[in-house]
Design a protein around this motif. Structure first.
Motif, PDB file in Angstrom:
ATOM      1  N   GLY A  49      -5.461   3.944  -6.922  1.00  0.00           N
ATOM      2  CA  GLY A  49      -4.659   5.067  -7.382  1.00  0.00           C
ATOM      3  C   GLY A  49      -3.430   5.273  -6.536  1.00  0.00           C
ATOM      4  O   GLY A  49      -2.762   4.321  -6.145  1.00  0.00           O
ATOM      5  N   GLY A  50      -3.128   6.545  -6.224  1.00  0.00           N
ATOM      6  CA  GLY A  50      -1.891   6.865  -5.532  1.00  0.00           C
ATOM      7  C   GLY A  50      -1.741   6.184  -4.191  1.00  0.00           C
ATOM      8  O   GLY A  50      -0.677   5.646  -3.877  1.00  0.00           O
ATOM      9  N   LEU A  51      -2.778   6.191  -3.364  1.00  0.00           N
ATOM     10  CA  LEU A  51      -2.731   5.523  -2.071  1.00  0.00           C
ATOM     11  C   LEU A  51      -3.046   4.038  -2.200  1.00  0.00           C
ATOM     12  O   LEU A  51      -2.412   3.202  -1.556  1.00  0.00           O
ATOM     13  N   GLY A  52      -4.023   3.724  -3.006  1.00  0.00           N
ATOM     14  CA  GLY A  52      -4.416   2.319  -3.159  1.00  0.00           C
ATOM     15  C   GLY A  52      -3.326   1.453  -3.747  1.00  0.00           C
ATOM     16  O   GLY A  52      -3.225   0.265  -3.417  1.00  0.00           O
ATOM     17  N   GLN A  83       1.161   6.007  -9.219  1.00  0.00           N
ATOM     18  CA  GLN A  83       0.308   4.819  -9.054  1.00  0.00           C
ATOM     19  C   GLN A  83       1.072   3.593  -9.534  1.00  0.00           C
ATOM     20  O   GLN A  83       0.847   3.060 -10.621  1.00  0.00           O
ATOM     21  N   ILE A  84       1.979   3.115  -8.667  1.00  0.00           N
ATOM     22  CA  ILE A  84       3.009   2.173  -9.095  1.00  0.00           C
ATOM     23  C   ILE A  84       2.496   0.757  -9.330  1.00  0.00           C
ATOM     24  O   ILE A  84       3.257  -0.098  -9.799  1.00  0.00           O
ATOM     25  N   ILE A  85       1.252   0.489  -9.044  1.00  0.00           N
ATOM     26  CA  ILE A  85       0.714  -0.850  -9.333  1.00  0.00           C
ATOM     27  C   ILE A  85       0.379  -0.982 -10.816  1.00  0.00           C
ATOM     28  O   ILE A  85       0.183  -2.080 -11.327  1.00  0.00           O
ATOM     29  N   HIS A  86       0.327   0.151 -11.527  1.00  0.00           N
ATOM     30  CA  HIS A  86       0.066   0.162 -12.962  1.00  0.00           C
ATOM     31  C   HIS A  86       1.376   0.432 -13.712  1.00  0.00           C
ATOM     32  O   HIS A  86       2.381   0.810 -13.113  1.00  0.00           O
ATOM     33  N   GLY A 218       0.572   5.600   1.762  1.00  0.00           N
ATOM     34  CA  GLY A 218      -0.047   4.316   1.425  1.00  0.00           C
ATOM     35  C   GLY A 218       0.611   3.150   2.129  1.00  0.00           C
ATOM     36  O   GLY A 218      -0.068   2.219   2.593  1.00  0.00           O
ATOM     37  N   THR A 219       1.941   3.190   2.259  1.00  0.00           N
ATOM     38  CA  THR A 219       2.638   2.117   2.959  1.00  0.00           C
ATOM     39  C   THR A 219       2.300   2.127   4.444  1.00  0.00           C
ATOM     40  O   THR A 219       2.124   1.063   5.067  1.00  0.00           O
ATOM     41  N   LEU A 220       2.186   3.313   5.037  1.00  0.00           N
ATOM     42  CA  LEU A 220       1.768   3.410   6.432  1.00  0.00           C
ATOM     43  C   LEU A 220       0.346   2.872   6.621  1.00  0.00           C
ATOM     44  O   LEU A 220       0.045   2.228   7.629  1.00  0.00           O
ATOM     45  N   MET A 221      -0.519   3.122   5.665  1.00  0.00           N
ATOM     46  CA  MET A 221      -1.883   2.588   5.729  1.00  0.00           C
ATOM     47  C   MET A 221      -1.850   1.059   5.688  1.00  0.00           C
ATOM     48  O   MET A 221      -2.582   0.390   6.433  1.00  0.00           O
ATOM     49  N   ALA A 222      -1.001   0.499   4.834  1.00  0.00           N
ATOM     50  CA  ALA A 222      -0.869  -0.958   4.776  1.00  0.00           C
ATOM     51  C   ALA A 222      -0.332  -1.509   6.092  1.00  0.00           C
ATOM     52  O   ALA A 222      -0.761  -2.573   6.557  1.00  0.00           O
TER      53      ALA A 222
END
Length: 261
Positions: A49-52, A83-86, A218-222
């Motif tokens: 989702g948003g973070l993933g 949720q930009i992967i979708h 999410g980018t910081l998590m990556a």
């Protein structure tokens, strides 16, 4: 750096991969060895989702060799604001399948493993030992505590993050190790001893969330995941990073393992 990774010499990079990751390989902190470690890594991501979404996209682009995706939801039009992967063409599809297809278009060298189910203790006991890093992008406290307990039991690092309306946070947990002073690293319950009562913290569906915020956190998590895998820099172990989007401010709070009375 994470434990239990294959020796970098066990992994090879083809000519196309060397060109694809050239900007990484040029960095002394990453180099060819670090890129091989990324290829060898097996990362399980809770939530597409948003973070993933940014986590999966950036780790795929970075060349993480195997990405597991745990999510039992389907893509809805209201997801697409963050949720930009979708995309519009995947509305109604399983989020795991939509994310896997997006990753395949981005980087064919990445293997995806889709789990169309919820993450819980039973799931963790069966599948978590296959992975070397866990990333929690879930949106509920039940899953967050389950992820923290499972990662500690499996002795693998956990990157965990959360977002509110205009604010977010993230940290890295390795409570099975000691810090430089010989003290045991803190765990999730050392920051959040118990979940809040039901209804106290509204969900994004109830309170709203600015879409770009999930991209920041999410980018910081990556980034933390890349640091853990390659050994570059200092991960956020024992530190909680807070971000206030409206004031454009980052703060970092140090925390320790709680002492028992």
């Amino acid at each position: 750096m994470m434990d239990n990774l294959p020796t970098p010499s066990d992994m090879t990079l083809g000519a196309e991969e060397i060109e694809r990751y050239r900007r990484h390989i040029l960095l002394p902190e990453i180099g060819g060895i670090g890129q091989k470690r990324l290829k060898a890594a097996r990362v399980l991501v809770i939530g597409a989702g948003g973070l993933g979404a940014p986590v999966l996209a950036y780790l795929a682009a970075a060349g993480v060799g195997t990405l597991g995706i745990v999510d039992d939801d389907r893509v809805s039009v209201s997801n697409l604001q963050r949720q930009i992967i979708h995309d519009t063409g995947t509305i109604g599809a399983e989020k795991t399948a939509s994310a896997a297809a997006s990753i395949a278009r981005l980087n064919p060298h990445v293997t995806t493993i889709a789990f169309e189910e919820r993450f819980d203790a039973l799931f963790a006991a069966q599948y978590l030992p296959r992975f070397t890093l866990l990333i929690d992008g879930s949106d509920n406290f039940t899953t967050r505590y389950a992820a923290a307990d499972a990662a500690e039991s499996a002795r693998i690092p956990l990157v965990t993050g959360a977002v509110g309306r205009f604010d977010g946070s993230l940290t890295v947990l390795k409570p099975y190790e000691n810090d430089a002073d010989g003290r045991r690293n803190p765990g999730y319950r050392d920051i959040f001893p118990e979940p809040p009562p039901d209804g106290v913290v509204p969900s994004c569906a109830e309170a709203g969330v600015i879409g770009t915020l999930t991209g920041v956190i999410g980018t910081l998590m990556a980034m933390e995941a890349v640091k853990l895998i390659t050994g570059a820099g200092e991960p956020l172990v024992g530190r909680l990073m807070l971000y206030d989007a409206l004031s454009a401010r980052f703060d970092t709070i140090r925390y320790r393992r709680r002492t028992k009375d």
